[in-house]
Scaffold this motif. Sequence first.
Motif, PDB file in Angstrom:
ATOM      1  N   THR A  77       0.889  -1.125  -0.012  1.00  0.00           N
ATOM      2  CA  THR A  77      -0.267  -0.015   0.158  1.00  0.00           C
ATOM      3  C   THR A  77       0.824   1.180  -0.110  1.00  0.00           C
ATOM      4  OG1 THR A  77      -1.485  -1.279   1.061  1.00  0.00           O
ATOM      5  CG2 THR A  77      -1.821   1.252   1.312  1.00  0.00           C
ATOM      6  N   ILE A  78       2.127   1.280   0.851  1.00  0.00           N
ATOM      7  CA  ILE A  78       2.870   2.323   1.017  1.00  0.00           C
ATOM      8  C   ILE A  78       3.578   2.603  -0.674  1.00  0.00           C
ATOM      9  CG2 ILE A  78       4.956   3.199   1.969  1.00  0.00           C
ATOM     10  CD1 ILE A  78       3.792   2.132   4.640  1.00  0.00           C
ATOM     11  N   ARG A  79       3.772   1.543  -1.080  1.00  0.00           N
ATOM     12  CA  ARG A  79       4.588   1.713  -2.282  1.00  0.00           C
ATOM     13  C   ARG A  79       3.646   2.068  -3.340  1.00  0.00           C
ATOM     14  NH1 ARG A  79       7.761  -3.356  -5.220  1.00  0.00           N
ATOM     15  NH2 ARG A  79       8.508  -2.046  -7.106  1.00  0.00           N
ATOM     16  N   ALA A  80       2.289   1.737  -3.487  1.00  0.00           N
ATOM     17  CA  ALA A  80       1.351   2.256  -4.619  1.00  0.00           C
ATOM     18  C   ALA A  80       1.131   3.812  -4.207  1.00  0.00           C
ATOM     19  CB  ALA A  80      -0.056   1.466  -4.181  1.00  0.00           C
ATOM     20  N   GLY A  87       6.921   9.726  -5.675  1.00  0.00           N
ATOM     21  CA  GLY A  87       7.940   9.234  -4.749  1.00  0.00           C
ATOM     22  C   GLY A  87       7.998   9.806  -3.269  1.00  0.00           C
ATOM     23  N   THR A  88       9.174   9.838  -2.492  1.00  0.00           N
ATOM     24  CA  THR A  88       9.345  10.347  -1.109  1.00  0.00           C
ATOM     25  C   THR A  88       8.986  11.504  -1.196  1.00  0.00           C
ATOM     26  OG1 THR A  88      11.590  10.351  -1.162  1.00  0.00           O
ATOM     27  CG2 THR A  88      10.679   8.105  -0.717  1.00  0.00           C
TER      28      THR A  88
END
Length: 150
Positions: A77-80, A87-88
């Motif tokens: 989920t965080i990656r999506a 990005g970060t």
Amino acid sequence: MIAETVCSAVSAAGLGIAAVTAYRRRFLTAARIAAYSLVPIGLVMTGVVEWLADTAFSPVAWAGFGVLGVAWVLFMTIRAVERRRGGTRKERKEARAAARREAVAPGASAPSLGPGARPAAEPAPRPAKASRGGDDDFSDIEAILKKHGI
């Protein structure tokens, strides 16, 4: 105890089938069957079967698998979300700073086209074929032979 017995029986049956297959002179197939049939007994001898049996009936182990699953879902989920946002936090901050700076001066002109930017020369037109009926076939062959210097 039951799992070890079942694995031993499966291995014995597989080795029997391999022996029958070898008797029929299909040695490669027999060797493949023998290799597959030795896997269960090898797992019993290494203790993997006992570990799996202990794990399969342990509520703590299943809870651990559940926790690992939740962690995996959170990571995905965080990656999506990061992909959707671009990005970060550090990357987004750098992108905003780069957008504020102007990359090209406002009064700059378009680059001029130099001598290398001329359009390519058009290919030479192909010569018309001879109108004689029988020579058409040979004229193509002659052109190919002349091209190769024969």
